[in-house]
Design a protein around this motif. Structure first.
Motif, PDB file in Angstrom:
ATOM      1  N   ARG A 276       0.850  -1.192   0.000  1.00  0.00           N
ATOM      2  CA  ARG A 276       0.000   0.000   0.000  1.00  0.00           C
ATOM      3  C   ARG A 276       0.888   1.246   0.000  1.00  0.00           C
ATOM      4  NH1 ARG A 276      -4.193   0.785   4.909  1.00  0.00           N
ATOM      5  NH2 ARG A 276      -2.229   1.058   6.066  1.00  0.00           N
ATOM      6  N   VAL A 277       0.466   2.268  -0.748  1.00  0.00           N
ATOM      7  CA  VAL A 277       1.194   3.532  -0.810  1.00  0.00           C
ATOM      8  C   VAL A 277       0.231   4.665  -0.476  1.00  0.00           C
ATOM      9  CG1 VAL A 277       2.597   5.094  -2.207  1.00  0.00           C
ATOM     10  CG2 VAL A 277       2.718   2.627  -2.606  1.00  0.00           C
ATOM     11  N   LEU A 278       0.630   5.506   0.456  1.00  0.00           N
ATOM     12  CA  LEU A 278      -0.099   6.730   0.770  1.00  0.00           C
ATOM     13  C   LEU A 278       0.645   7.884   0.104  1.00  0.00           C
ATOM     14  CD1 LEU A 278      -0.717   6.152   4.598  1.00  0.00           C
ATOM     15  CD2 LEU A 278      -2.096   5.373   2.659  1.00  0.00           C
ATOM     16  N   VAL A 279      -0.022   8.597  -0.771  1.00  0.00           N
ATOM     17  CA  VAL A 279       0.622   9.637  -1.581  1.00  0.00           C
ATOM     18  C   VAL A 279       0.206  11.012  -1.086  1.00  0.00           C
ATOM     19  CG1 VAL A 279       0.920  10.590  -3.899  1.00  0.00           C
ATOM     20  CG2 VAL A 279       0.637   8.115  -3.584  1.00  0.00           C
ATOM     21  N   PHE A 280       1.196  11.834  -0.763  1.00  0.00           N
ATOM     22  CA  PHE A 280       0.987  13.233  -0.396  1.00  0.00           C
ATOM     23  C   PHE A 280       1.709  14.106  -1.401  1.00  0.00           C
ATOM     24  CE2 PHE A 280       0.309  10.936   3.488  1.00  0.00           C
ATOM     25  CZ  PHE A 280      -0.536  11.692   4.282  1.00  0.00           C
ATOM     26  N   GLY A 281       1.157  15.281  -1.684  1.00  0.00           N
ATOM     27  CA  GLY A 281       1.830  16.208  -2.576  1.00  0.00           C
ATOM     28  C   GLY A 281       1.803  15.732  -4.021  1.00  0.00           C
ATOM     29  N   HIS A 282       2.808  16.166  -4.770  1.00  0.00           N
ATOM     30  CA  HIS A 282       2.864  15.947  -6.214  1.00  0.00           C
ATOM     31  C   HIS A 282       4.171  15.254  -6.571  1.00  0.00           C
ATOM     32  CE1 HIS A 282       2.942  17.894 -10.498  1.00  0.00           C
ATOM     33  NE2 HIS A 282       2.465  16.667 -10.534  1.00  0.00           N
ATOM     34  N   PRO A 283       4.195  13.913  -6.577  1.00  0.00           N
ATOM     35  CA  PRO A 283       5.443  13.204  -6.901  1.00  0.00           C
ATOM     36  C   PRO A 283       5.783  13.352  -8.377  1.00  0.00           C
ATOM     37  CG  PRO A 283       3.837  11.765  -5.796  1.00  0.00           C
ATOM     38  CD  PRO A 283       3.107  12.990  -6.246  1.00  0.00           C
ATOM     39  N   THR A 284       6.968  13.874  -8.668  1.00  0.00           N
ATOM     40  CA  THR A 284       7.365  14.096 -10.062  1.00  0.00           C
ATOM     41  C   THR A 284       8.804  13.693 -10.331  1.00  0.00           C
ATOM     42  OG1 THR A 284       8.090  16.348  -9.547  1.00  0.00           O
ATOM     43  CG2 THR A 284       5.813  16.076 -10.265  1.00  0.00           C
ATOM     44  N   LEU A 285       9.541  13.353  -9.294  1.00  0.00           N
ATOM     45  CA  LEU A 285      10.993  13.344  -9.402  1.00  0.00           C
ATOM     46  C   LEU A 285      11.562  12.018  -9.892  1.00  0.00           C
ATOM     47  CD1 LEU A 285      13.341  15.221  -8.815  1.00  0.00           C
ATOM     48  CD2 LEU A 285      13.441  14.299  -6.511  1.00  0.00           C
ATOM     49  N   SER A 286      10.925  10.903  -9.540  1.00  0.00           N
ATOM     50  CA  SER A 286      11.596   9.619  -9.620  1.00  0.00           C
ATOM     51  C   SER A 286      10.829   8.628 -10.483  1.00  0.00           C
ATOM     52  CB  SER A 286      11.768   9.064  -8.201  1.00  0.00           C
ATOM     53  OG  SER A 286      12.043   7.696  -8.210  1.00  0.00           O
ATOM     54  N   ARG A 287      11.477   8.065 -11.456  1.00  0.00           N
ATOM     55  CA  ARG A 287      10.860   7.008 -12.249  1.00  0.00           C
ATOM     56  C   ARG A 287      10.573   5.759 -11.412  1.00  0.00           C
ATOM     57  NH1 ARG A 287      12.680   6.940 -18.566  1.00  0.00           N
ATOM     58  NH2 ARG A 287      12.143   9.119 -19.013  1.00  0.00           N
ATOM     59  N   PRO A 288      11.440   5.376 -10.481  1.00  0.00           N
ATOM     60  CA  PRO A 288      11.077   4.246  -9.612  1.00  0.00           C
ATOM     61  C   PRO A 288       9.791   4.483  -8.827  1.00  0.00           C
ATOM     62  CG  PRO A 288      13.431   4.621  -9.496  1.00  0.00           C
ATOM     63  CD  PRO A 288      12.853   5.755 -10.304  1.00  0.00           C
ATOM     64  N   ILE A 289       9.544   5.719  -8.403  1.00  0.00           N
ATOM     65  CA  ILE A 289       8.284   6.014  -7.715  1.00  0.00           C
ATOM     66  C   ILE A 289       7.114   5.909  -8.700  1.00  0.00           C
ATOM     67  CG2 ILE A 289       6.920   7.884  -6.693  1.00  0.00           C
ATOM     68  CD1 ILE A 289       8.691   6.635  -4.664  1.00  0.00           C
ATOM     69  N   SER A 290       7.298   6.411  -9.898  1.00  0.00           N
ATOM     70  CA  SER A 290       6.241   6.311 -10.910  1.00  0.00           C
ATOM     71  C   SER A 290       5.894   4.856 -11.193  1.00  0.00           C
ATOM     72  CB  SER A 290       6.670   7.007 -12.201  1.00  0.00           C
ATOM     73  OG  SER A 290       6.892   8.385 -11.985  1.00  0.00           O
ATOM     74  N   LYS A 291       6.915   4.004 -11.284  1.00  0.00           N
ATOM     75  CA  LYS A 291       6.668   2.580 -11.517  1.00  0.00           C
ATOM     76  C   LYS A 291       5.973   1.941 -10.326  1.00  0.00           C
ATOM     77  CE  LYS A 291      10.558   1.954 -14.714  1.00  0.00           C
ATOM     78  NZ  LYS A 291      11.879   1.305 -14.931  1.00  0.00           N
ATOM     79  N   PRO A 305      -6.020  17.853  -0.365  1.00  0.00           N
ATOM     80  CA  PRO A 305      -7.039  18.746   0.196  1.00  0.00           C
ATOM     81  C   PRO A 305      -7.821  19.502  -0.862  1.00  0.00           C
ATOM     82  CG  PRO A 305      -4.881  19.752   0.375  1.00  0.00           C
ATOM     83  CD  PRO A 305      -4.658  18.371  -0.182  1.00  0.00           C
ATOM     84  N   THR A 306      -7.444  19.344  -2.141  1.00  0.00           N
ATOM     85  CA  THR A 306      -8.104  20.097  -3.210  1.00  0.00           C
ATOM     86  C   THR A 306      -8.896  19.160  -4.114  1.00  0.00           C
ATOM     87  OG1 THR A 306      -6.428  19.928  -4.946  1.00  0.00           O
ATOM     88  CG2 THR A 306      -6.051  21.559  -3.214  1.00  0.00           C
ATOM     89  N   GLY A 307      -9.533  19.752  -5.094  1.00  0.00           N
ATOM     90  CA  GLY A 307     -10.286  18.961  -6.057  1.00  0.00           C
ATOM     91  C   GLY A 307      -9.425  18.323  -7.126  1.00  0.00           C
ATOM     92  N   LEU A 308      -8.133  18.583  -7.105  1.00  0.00           N
ATOM     93  CA  LEU A 308      -7.199  17.986  -8.053  1.00  0.00           C
ATOM     94  C   LEU A 308      -6.289  17.025  -7.297  1.00  0.00           C
ATOM     95  CD1 LEU A 308      -6.183  21.222  -9.994  1.00  0.00           C
ATOM     96  CD2 LEU A 308      -7.899  19.528 -10.672  1.00  0.00           C
ATOM     97  N   TRP A 309      -5.894  15.923  -7.933  1.00  0.00           N
ATOM     98  CA  TRP A 309      -4.992  14.994  -7.261  1.00  0.00           C
ATOM     99  C   TRP A 309      -4.114  14.304  -8.301  1.00  0.00           C
ATOM    100  CZ3 TRP A 309     -10.269  14.352  -7.656  1.00  0.00           C
ATOM    101  CH2 TRP A 309     -10.727  13.265  -8.420  1.00  0.00           C
ATOM    102  N   PRO A 310      -2.899  13.906  -7.903  1.00  0.00           N
ATOM    103  CA  PRO A 310      -1.988  13.240  -8.834  1.00  0.00           C
ATOM    104  C   PRO A 310      -2.311  11.748  -8.930  1.00  0.00           C
ATOM    105  CG  PRO A 310      -0.900  13.554  -6.727  1.00  0.00           C
ATOM    106  CD  PRO A 310      -2.257  14.192  -6.601  1.00  0.00           C
ATOM    107  N   ASP A 311      -2.508  11.261 -10.129  1.00  0.00           N
ATOM    108  CA  ASP A 311      -2.740   9.836 -10.363  1.00  0.00           C
ATOM    109  C   ASP A 311      -2.481   9.533 -11.831  1.00  0.00           C
ATOM    110  OD1 ASP A 311      -3.484   7.169 -10.056  1.00  0.00           O
ATOM    111  OD2 ASP A 311      -5.623   7.599 -10.363  1.00  0.00           O
ATOM    112  N   PRO A 312      -1.246   9.808 -12.321  1.00  0.00           N
ATOM    113  CA  PRO A 312      -0.984   9.636 -13.752  1.00  0.00           C
ATOM    114  C   PRO A 312      -1.124   8.194 -14.218  1.00  0.00           C
ATOM    115  CG  PRO A 312       1.042  10.103 -12.550  1.00  0.00           C
ATOM    116  CD  PRO A 312      -0.081  10.345 -11.607  1.00  0.00           C
ATOM    117  N   ALA A 313      -0.918   7.222 -13.321  1.00  0.00           N
ATOM    118  CA  ALA A 313      -1.054   5.815 -13.706  1.00  0.00           C
ATOM    119  C   ALA A 313      -2.497   5.338 -13.636  1.00  0.00           C
ATOM    120  CB  ALA A 313      -0.183   4.946 -12.818  1.00  0.00           C
TER     121      ALA A 313
END
Length: 546
Positions: A276-291, A305-313
């Protein structure tokens, strides 16, 4: 008092009442009423005004001021191409959630489409990047104008800071102004120009938020991307879960931090056990994290906390406003990650021991900044190099909204001015050249205490680490990705009167970082671009052997 002067006087007063303490202006004729009103507010000590001759530089100066202070910052431009030059900064503010207030001066609507000088269609020129667009009516001498102006400013600032939406970002107020554009003699304004006796015209209160309970169970890690805040650290520590925090996350502190997470995800079997992964903020830096976030066997919960959230996968199971950890994980999960991290550090240091590489420069700069310092780090290689450095609880600022290299010098200048103390910047050569105008600061402007360290590999070094850098693509790599420029950075600094020093060894770099920062200076470190890919491969190989 003429209508344009009355409008500008009221607008600037209401901005200050709504919390504005810094403002940026680029020179122009149509924007003269606003520029003069801001200059008068600066003279009387109500705010601090910054003037820049380049609108793109002005926009990123405002970005830096906001990152340093957390307060909204207006930028005033004249009409025409001047407005369009703010677009990169508006996009960064949009994706980073920064309250940039664009006051774009314009010709009266009757002149649009007539071929009038410096007149174009500025309506919604930034498209969906702004949280609010409003065309202010051309000021006229009539009762009711003051309430309209003040109410609209209060609404725009509230929208910019996300007072009701929890979704801060840039706004644009397009301001058609008719001549005369400077103060003139004339009859008194037909109504009082003053605002409320206290505070803004409209006080906007935050909406209520709710939190979601999360219990231990699955093997969990916390990913803290850009702007995650201390909420990520607190969640990781409460749950006794490993914390993978980017340098600009504002969460890269505490016992749960796993500094070498990026390499461990590539080289340690612990990565395969994550459930399980809990995601805070906007992860953009690492390809291993993206994978990691794209793995179908992992439950992903995004905290936004906003109406937008990161979930590119497109793998997020749930999006929640906030988290409350019900109990800590009592297994040895965190301890195993901590042990792996402790073993990784000597292996990393051994690979980087010889010569000056990007990661070693980043480590030395981070060490110099220290726990009490502020560090502005550029996108591309510098922020990734810092991600490999030993964890130091530095206040780190980076433009990771769109991860561009635009305006990095100006962002650093703004952050240093807001910081009101010594600030470091770690920047690559292309980012430095991209914003060289950021070194142009007029003699009457506030000057930052800022030391810029430029890691110069004579081109686009990050591409050497990506697919394009594979030897199979060597035929065209140097021209279209390596892009060597051969610029003499010392001469460029000399042209703007900026103190400059070239260093060639780690000891020389330490010596250059030691003197007290007083004003703006530049330290250049030259590194070999062809070393980036072998160094990255050597780091992964070293951890594979542990």
């Amino acid at each position: 008092m003429n209508p344009s002067t009355a409008f500008a006087t009221v607008v600037v007063d209401e901005l200050i009442r709504c919390g504005v303490r810094e403002a940026v202006v680029s020179p122009g004729s149509r924007s003269a009423p606003l520029a003069l009103a801001l200059a008068e507010a600066d003279r009387s000590g109500r705010l601090r005004l910054h003037v820049r001759i380049d609108e793109r530089t002005a926009g990123f100066l405002a970005i830096g001021l906001m990152r340093g202070s957390g307060l909204p910052v207006p930028v005033v431009t004249t009409s025409g191409t001047a407005v369009a030059n703010l677009h990169p900064a508006v996009l960064e503010a949009s994706h980073s959630g920064l309250p940039l207030i664009v006051l774009s001066a314009d010709r009266p609507p009757a002149l649009r489409g007539s071929g009038a000088n410096q007149t174009t269609d500025q309506i919604k020129v930034f498209g969906s990047a702004v949280r609010l667009f409003h065309e202010m009516g051309t000021p006229v001498r009539e009762v009711g104008q003051v309430a309209y102006w003040r109410s609209q400013i209060a609404r725009a600032v509230a929208k910019a800071v996300g007072a009701r939406s929890a979704d801060p970002g840039p706004v644009q107020l397009n301001c058609p102004l008719a001549e005369p554009l400077v103060p003139t003699e004339g009859p008194e304004w037909p109504e009082p120009l003053e605002g409320r006796s206290t505070g803004p015209w409209t006080a906007v209160h935050a909406a209520n938020t709710q939190v979601t309970a999360v219990s231990p169970g699955p093997k969990t890690v916390v990913v803290a991307g850009d702007g995650a805040s201390q909420a990520a650290r607190l969640a990781a520590e409460s749950g006794r879960w490993p914390l993978f925090a980017e340098p600009s996350s504002r969460a890269r502190t505490g016992p749960a931090v796993v500094a070498a997470y990026r390499l461990l995800l590539q080289a340690n079997p612990l990565a395969d056990e994550i459930e399980r992964v809990l995601v805070f903020g906007h992860p953009t830096l690492s390809r291993p994290i993206s994978k990691l976030l794209a793995r179908p066997d992992i439950e992903v919960i995004v905290v936004s906390p906003t109406g937008l959230w990161p979930d590119p996968a497109r793998r997020a199971r749930a999006v929640v406003t906030g988290l409350e950890v019900t109990a800590p994980d009592t297994s040895d999960w965190l301890a195993r990650w901590q042990q792996a991290d402790q073993l990784a550090r000597p292996a990393i240091d051994k690979v980087l021991a010889d010569g000056l590489s990007g990661p070693r420069v980043a480590a030395l700069v981070g060490e110099a900044a220290g726990a009490d310092g502020m560090l502005v780090v550029a996108s591309s290689n510098p922020v990734r190099d810092l991600d490999l450095a030993p964890v130091v609880p530095i206040r780190t600022i980076a433009n990771r909204g769109l991860a561009g290299i635009d305006g990095t010098i100006s962002t650093a200048v703004g952050a240093a001015l807001a910081n009101a103390g010594p600030t470091y910047a770690l920047i690559g050569d292309l980012a430095f050249l991209h914003d060289a105008n950021g070194l142009v600061i007029g003699p009457d402007e506030a000057r930052p205490d800022l030391r810029i360290v430029v890691v110069n590999d004579n081109g686009g070094g990050i591409f050497a680490t990506l697919e394009q850098g594979d030897p199979d693509h060597a035929t065209h790599f140097e021209r279209v990705f390596g892009t060597p420029h051969n610029v003499d950075l010392g001469a460029l600094c000399a042209a703007t009167g900026t103190p400059y020093r070239l260093v060639r060894t780690a000891d020389e770099l330490r010596a250059a970082l030691t003197p007290t920062i007083a004003g703006l200076d530049v330290v250049e470190v030259q590194v070999a671009r062809d070393s980036h890919r072998p160094t990255g491969e050597a780091l992964v190989a070293a951890l594979n052997q542990l």
